[in-house]
Scaffold this motif. Structure first.
Motif, PDB file in Angstrom:
ATOM      1  N   GLN A 229       0.828  -1.209   0.000  1.00 16.93           N
ATOM      2  CA  GLN A 229       0.000   0.000   0.000  1.00 16.93           C
ATOM      3  C   GLN A 229       0.860   1.257   0.000  1.00 16.93           C
ATOM      4  N   ASN A 230       2.025   1.204   0.624  1.00 15.14           N
ATOM      5  CA  ASN A 230       2.947   2.333   0.535  1.00 15.14           C
ATOM      6  C   ASN A 230       3.417   2.540  -0.901  1.00 15.14           C
ATOM      7  N   ALA A 231       3.668   1.443  -1.591  1.00 18.22           N
ATOM      8  CA  ALA A 231       4.056   1.556  -3.004  1.00 18.22           C
ATOM      9  C   ALA A 231       2.918   2.135  -3.840  1.00 18.22           C
ATOM     10  N   GLU A 232       1.684   1.770  -3.505  1.00 18.95           N
ATOM     11  CA  GLU A 232       0.519   2.375  -4.164  1.00 18.95           C
ATOM     12  C   GLU A 232       0.474   3.878  -3.905  1.00 18.95           C
ATOM     13  N   VAL A 233       0.712   4.266  -2.664  1.00 21.47           N
ATOM     14  CA  VAL A 233       0.721   5.690  -2.317  1.00 21.47           C
ATOM     15  C   VAL A 233       1.750   6.439  -3.161  1.00 21.47           C
ATOM     16  N   VAL A 234       2.945   5.879  -3.300  1.00 18.96           N
ATOM     17  CA  VAL A 234       3.997   6.562  -4.067  1.00 18.96           C
ATOM     18  C   VAL A 234       3.544   6.765  -5.512  1.00 18.96           C
ATOM     19  N   VAL A 235       2.952   5.737  -6.113  1.00 22.69           N
ATOM     20  CA  VAL A 235       2.473   5.855  -7.501  1.00 22.69           C
ATOM     21  C   VAL A 235       1.441   6.969  -7.618  1.00 22.69           C
TER      22      VAL A 235
END
Length: 438
Positions: A229-235
């Motif tokens: 989910q952190n990677a989703e946030v970055v995107v």
């Protein structure tokens, strides 16, 4: 029940006055039966009564309704620290658990009501199995750098080679570590943007998920979900900040679309943990009321409430909160100090003034069925975010809305108090008093 002829009569007929006890929420709990999501709003980001009532409602939804998660209008990594605390993990006390909410406006989550709620939730969870413990999660996307750092830290523990790759992919974000400066430079083409790298990193995490889940059971599953989910946030944050200066897309839509995706992902995650996947959301009215019934629709804007109705239909219950006057914690400018401001009485052509004129003071108002038809009539509605500018009250804080199309139910409180920040500056105690009229 006959259909009332006017909005005034509709409110007088449908509203139920509040008695200041848990029984005030019985009718809402009945409406929540069979729902997967209950979205609880607020007319301001700084009203004590709204936070307190949302906490009271949420406690009952958890203990009586089987809800097992709370999603807040806060950043994902900041809320995850709160989640660890309520799960009984780590060494934080309740004050420390709120310590990662450092971005303006800190009082939005670092306040007395939030402190009391997470203290209660930790005690509630103590008697439950790990799978059944209720979680607290952030739905917002402003934490681009903190989320990128969290992805790297996770990979350092499970896959050092991929951690090195993540650093390379996120390198284009790192020249100033200030998201708006990144967005401006990327939109102008002054330096390469990071969009390809951040998407590749998210896809890589998804592809490697099963490999990382071969260890430590539930703890590994939670850690992997947090990282993904952190990677989703970055995107989504990279796209958001770049789009701020690109004039290609409404950034409000990007933000609420991210909240929508996160909320649905949270529900699936809680189900995979052997939970119910039933979530209570705390966010501003402007996010949780259906945007199709407000003037923002004319600007091509959508919001979380609209997207939830479109994706899950009647499984989502949308509940608004309004006030006529009182006090609020808000700033006078972005990144300014929190002030204890007087909320001016609502404008005469607003729903809030209509509610005040009924003399009912504090009440619950269901907005379904034929009796609510007159409340589909467009009127003004007030919204105060983290900034309150009474000198431009009409332009800054009112918009047209059809209330019975916007929400399924509403709580109105004629006079409300300001939420007290945990980090209270000295000047906050000198509250602004109502103007005296001759």
């Amino acid at each position: 029940m006959h259909t009332a002829a006017t909005p005034f009569l509709a409110v007088r007929e449908l509203a139920r006055r509040l008695d200041e006890n848990d029984g005030d929420f019985d009718e809402l709990l009945e409406m929540a039966k069979g729902r997967q999501f209950v979205l609880l709003g607020e007319a301001t980001h700084g009203t004590q009564d709204f936070y307190r009532m949302r906490a009271q409602i949420t406690r009952r939804l958890i203990t009586e309704g089987g809800f097992d998660a709370v999603g807040i209008e806060g950043d994902w990594p900041d809320a995850w620290r709160v989640n660890r605390f309520v799960q009984g993990e780590g060494d934080d006390d309740a004050h420390a658990a709120l310590g990662d909410f450092e971005r303006f406006p800190t009082w939005m989550w670092r306040n007395r009501e939030m402190l009391d709620f997470i203290t209660w939730l930790r005690a509630h969870n103590a008697g439950l199995s790990s799978e059944a413990r209720v979680g607290v999660y952030g739905l917002d996307l402003y934490s681009m750098y903190r989320s990128a750092d969290a992805v790297i830290r996770y990979l350092e523990q499970v896959d050092p080679e991929q951690a090195a790759m993540a650093r390379q992919r996120y390198a284009a974000l790192d020249h100033v570590r200030e998201p708006q400066a990144y967005g401006y430079a990327a939109a102008l083409g002054a330096r390469p943007d990071a969009r390809e790298g951040v998407v590749d990193q998210l896809l890589q995490l998804r592809a490697d998920a099963l490999t990382y889940l071969t260890r430590d059971g539930l703890a590994a599953f939670d850690a992997q979900f947090f990282a993904q989910q952190n990677a989703e946030v970055v995107v989504h944050a990279e796209n958001y900040y770049r789009s701020m200066f690109g004039r290609r897309f409404n950034t409000w839509n990007l933000r609420d679309a991210h909240m929508h995706r996160t909320l649905l992902a949270l529900s699936r995650y809680r189900l995979q943990r052997s939970g119910q996947g039933r979530i209570v959301v705390w966010a501003h009215n402007s996010h949780i009321g259906d945007a199709r019934s407000t003037e923002s629709n004319l600007r091509g804007e959508w919001n979380l409430g609209e997207l939830m109705r479109e994706s899950v239909g009647s499984k989502a219950l949308l509940v608004g909160f309004t006030t006529f006057t009182g006090h609020v914690s808000a700033a006078s400018q972005w990144d300014g100090d929190v002030e204890h401001k007087w909320v001016r009485p609502a404008l005469h052509d607003s729903y809030e003034y209509l509610f005040h004129s009924t003399g009912l003071d504090r009440f619950f108002l269901p907005l379904v069925g034929p009796g609510a038809e007159p409340l589909r009539e467009p009127m003004l509605e007030r919204a105060i975010g983290v900034i309150y500018l009474p000198q431009s009250e009409r332009e800054s804080h009112y918009f047209g809305a059809s209330l019975a199309n916007q929400f399924d139910a509403l709580f109105h409180l004629d006079e409300t108090s300001a939420v007290e920040p945990l980090d209270t500056p000295h000047h906050w105690h000198h509250r602004e008093e109502p103007e005296q009229t001759a």
